[in-house]
Write a protein that holds these residues in place. Sequence first.
Motif, PDB file in Angstrom:
ATOM      1  N   PHE A   1       0.826  -1.207   0.000  1.00  0.00           N
ATOM      2  CA  PHE A   1       0.000   0.000   0.000  1.00  0.00           C
ATOM      3  C   PHE A   1       0.861   1.258   0.000  1.00  0.00           C
ATOM      4  O   PHE A   1       0.457   2.299  -0.537  1.00  0.00           O
ATOM      5  CB  PHE A   1      -0.935  -0.003   1.218  1.00  0.00           C
ATOM      6  CG  PHE A   1      -2.206  -0.775   0.998  1.00  0.00           C
ATOM      7  CD1 PHE A   1      -3.316  -0.167   0.431  1.00  0.00           C
ATOM      8  CD2 PHE A   1      -2.292  -2.120   1.338  1.00  0.00           C
ATOM      9  CE1 PHE A   1      -4.485  -0.877   0.215  1.00  0.00           C
ATOM     10  CE2 PHE A   1      -3.451  -2.836   1.129  1.00  0.00           C
ATOM     11  CZ  PHE A   1      -4.556  -2.219   0.558  1.00  0.00           C
ATOM     12  N   ARG A   2       2.038   1.181   0.598  1.00  0.00           N
ATOM     13  CA  ARG A   2       2.896   2.363   0.680  1.00  0.00           C
ATOM     14  C   ARG A   2       3.471   2.765  -0.678  1.00  0.00           C
ATOM     15  O   ARG A   2       4.042   3.845  -0.821  1.00  0.00           O
ATOM     16  CB  ARG A   2       4.019   2.104   1.683  1.00  0.00           C
ATOM     17  CG  ARG A   2       3.521   2.090   3.134  1.00  0.00           C
ATOM     18  CD  ARG A   2       4.596   1.698   4.107  1.00  0.00           C
ATOM     19  NE  ARG A   2       4.077   1.708   5.485  1.00  0.00           N
ATOM     20  CZ  ARG A   2       4.556   0.970   6.474  1.00  0.00           C
ATOM     21  NH1 ARG A   2       5.583   0.142   6.240  1.00  0.00           N
ATOM     22  NH2 ARG A   2       4.025   1.042   7.673  1.00  0.00           N
ATOM     23  N   ARG A   3       3.307   1.924  -1.667  1.00  0.00           N
ATOM     24  CA  ARG A   3       3.797   2.261  -3.005  1.00  0.00           C
ATOM     25  C   ARG A   3       2.866   3.225  -3.728  1.00  0.00           C
ATOM     26  O   ARG A   3       3.220   3.758  -4.780  1.00  0.00           O
ATOM     27  CB  ARG A   3       3.938   0.983  -3.842  1.00  0.00           C
ATOM     28  CG  ARG A   3       4.933  -0.026  -3.277  1.00  0.00           C
ATOM     29  CD  ARG A   3       4.858  -1.325  -4.064  1.00  0.00           C
ATOM     30  NE  ARG A   3       5.639  -2.388  -3.430  1.00  0.00           N
ATOM     31  CZ  ARG A   3       5.544  -3.669  -3.751  1.00  0.00           C
ATOM     32  NH1 ARG A   3       4.695  -4.044  -4.712  1.00  0.00           N
ATOM     33  NH2 ARG A   3       6.287  -4.565  -3.132  1.00  0.00           N
ATOM     34  N   TYR A   4       1.668   3.417  -3.193  1.00  0.00           N
ATOM     35  CA  TYR A   4       0.671   4.231  -3.889  1.00  0.00           C
ATOM     36  C   TYR A   4       0.248   5.408  -3.010  1.00  0.00           C
ATOM     37  O   TYR A   4      -0.014   5.249  -1.810  1.00  0.00           O
ATOM     38  CB  TYR A   4      -0.564   3.386  -4.237  1.00  0.00           C
ATOM     39  CG  TYR A   4      -0.256   2.215  -5.146  1.00  0.00           C
ATOM     40  CD1 TYR A   4      -0.221   2.388  -6.523  1.00  0.00           C
ATOM     41  CD2 TYR A   4       0.021   0.956  -4.614  1.00  0.00           C
ATOM     42  CE1 TYR A   4       0.069   1.317  -7.364  1.00  0.00           C
ATOM     43  CE2 TYR A   4       0.315  -0.120  -5.442  1.00  0.00           C
ATOM     44  CZ  TYR A   4       0.341   0.071  -6.815  1.00  0.00           C
ATOM     45  OH  TYR A   4       0.636  -0.989  -7.642  1.00  0.00           O
ATOM     46  N   ASP A   5       0.170   6.561  -3.626  1.00  0.00           N
ATOM     47  CA  ASP A   5      -0.252   7.762  -2.914  1.00  0.00           C
ATOM     48  C   ASP A   5      -1.717   8.104  -3.165  1.00  0.00           C
ATOM     49  O   ASP A   5      -2.381   8.672  -2.302  1.00  0.00           O
ATOM     50  CB  ASP A   5       0.619   8.958  -3.319  1.00  0.00           C
ATOM     51  CG  ASP A   5       2.061   8.785  -2.870  1.00  0.00           C
ATOM     52  OD1 ASP A   5       2.267   8.222  -1.771  1.00  0.00           O
ATOM     53  OD2 ASP A   5       2.966   9.202  -3.611  1.00  0.00           O
ATOM     54  N   GLU A   6      -2.206   7.773  -4.345  1.00  0.00           N
ATOM     55  CA  GLU A   6      -3.573   8.137  -4.697  1.00  0.00           C
ATOM     56  C   GLU A   6      -4.572   7.175  -4.043  1.00  0.00           C
ATOM     57  O   GLU A   6      -4.405   5.950  -4.124  1.00  0.00           O
ATOM     58  CB  GLU A   6      -3.766   8.115  -6.211  1.00  0.00           C
ATOM     59  CG  GLU A   6      -3.000   9.195  -6.939  1.00  0.00           C
ATOM     60  CD  GLU A   6      -3.451  10.577  -6.519  1.00  0.00           C
ATOM     61  OE1 GLU A   6      -4.678  10.753  -6.293  1.00  0.00           O
ATOM     62  OE2 GLU A   6      -2.596  11.476  -6.401  1.00  0.00           O
TER      63      GLU A   6
END
Length: 618
Positions: A553-558
């Motif tokens: 999950f930390r790979r995505y900001d949106e």
Amino acid sequence: MAASLMDRLGKSALVGSGAVGTCLRRTGDSPSGMPVEALNLRNPGAVVSLHESYVEAGSNILVTNTFAANRPSLEDAGLADSLAHINREGVRLAREAGGQDALVWASVGPLSLGLGLADFSDGALRAMFREQCEALSGADAILLETFVDLREAAAALDAAGATGLPVVFQIGNVGGGRDRLQRLGELADLAAASGVAAVGSNCQQAGDIIETAAFLLGRTSLPVTAAPNAGHATVERGVVIYHFSPEDLKKAGIVLWEMGVAVVGGCCGTTPDHIRALAQAIGGRPVAPRRAPAVTARKSAPGAAAGPRAGNPVRELMKSDRFLVSVEIRADRRSALEGIIAGASSIAAAGADLFDVPDNPAATVGRDAMVVAARLQSALGRPAFPHKSVVQANLLQLHSSLIGCWDLGLRAVLAVTGDPPSLGHLAGMARLVTDIKSSVELLRLIRELRNGRMINGEEIGDPPDLCAGCAVGQPTPQQLSWLKKKVEAGAEFAFSQPIFDVDTFLRLKDGTDGLGLRVFPGLMPLTSRRGAESLASGRVPGVRVPEQVVEQFRRYDEPADQRKLGLDLARDLAARMIEDGASGIYLIMPFGRGCYEETASLVSHMRKVASSKTASPR
């Protein structure tokens, strides 16, 4: 003189004490939640004063303030270490007040374990009663009062008899129904076989006490005792009021004496004024010849049910080879019920087999789970059932709700302990209920109702043959051991807490093989990094997201990308669990807009994977 009074038992009418607990609570010295027996240490003067009032009123017998001074009750109040002291003081205070003018009967009541009684061996029950009875050895007799359960009565009789003191055994309210007298007879016969000095009844309305006395007088040659309540209690502006006057008790006492009852006193709500009227009417008279009409117990007809019956659609699904999907539908109070049903319709169309509805999860008010389940089932043609929590409902409401489930056409219930109100948005206003303390006890109640009886043995018509489910936490040795207790209590299927990796599923599968129930691993799609991190931190007991999932999950900001990732992970995990032998999945809807459509898509995906596996050659 006290010894000579005991010799008079069965020869001349003795006047017992009135209520102890209800009178002492009126003093206001017993804080809410604190057992009244603690007053033996906290305010001994109040206890002595009450006993003295009964002696002055004409009591020949003082009953000690020790009814619930047993280990389970005192542990709940943090007073277990004072058990012996509280009981010894109870005897000493009564002796101080009565001197040589009154007998001291040491009160021992049931352990109030309810459906938890099954968790204790006969030896453990005897040990708990023995601990209390040994501390009461300075009394003239042990008074076992308000007993209704045979196992508990047998343990108490054994422990009391071991003291060498005379034992008086009084039966409480065994309920109504066709076999009421049979239950009375079994208890009376058990007491007589144990060598008690007298047998009787207490803590019932005067009319019921008179009927019970008539039965006992015809059943045994032992002296018979009776201690009715002061009528039906009512609550007026938060205060418990009894409307049975001293004159009313006097009239009932005369009837009992004329029947041949040897000891007449009072139970809940009676006061020194009641005892004064009673003593003036019958005190010191010879015990009358027994003139009670013969009342015999009859065997009741076989119950309408004895265990699970045929034709329950949920039970039939649980026993089938079909891969099952049960979808949890939140009974959100902020959504109209018709909107909830409309949203769930797409999930039904996608292939959901069952709907389940949680009962105020996180101690947050929702729509009634039973009502929502009934409407879902009626509107969508899929079996639906509620979760039922024990910490938010008392024993009366639980009985009625379970019977009501059946009457509404619901055929299953998921028994859960539930979240205590202190965790929710009504903390400080809503109170924890402990009539039933765990889901295991609730499962036992469901089984009793299925067999046509309430917890007190009374019969019910059209017994609710509910297929009973339970929850299971992470597959740790402790949780799996607790699950075995649930199976022993009658669980037929289990929903696990959310699982987020295949290894946990495999440990759950291996740990539950051979238990004889269908296990549904829980699948809860994560929809945000924040949610994943919160669960990974242990914020929700028993639910833990692995760190490798959080890292994804930390790979995505949106937010949209995070939501898509969570749904993709749920699809992949569902497919892996199906391939690795899951016979069903308990799907918890994701939160947020689009939750119904996303859930329908997940159900459709699981159905395709399961069909593909079934069709593939083996």
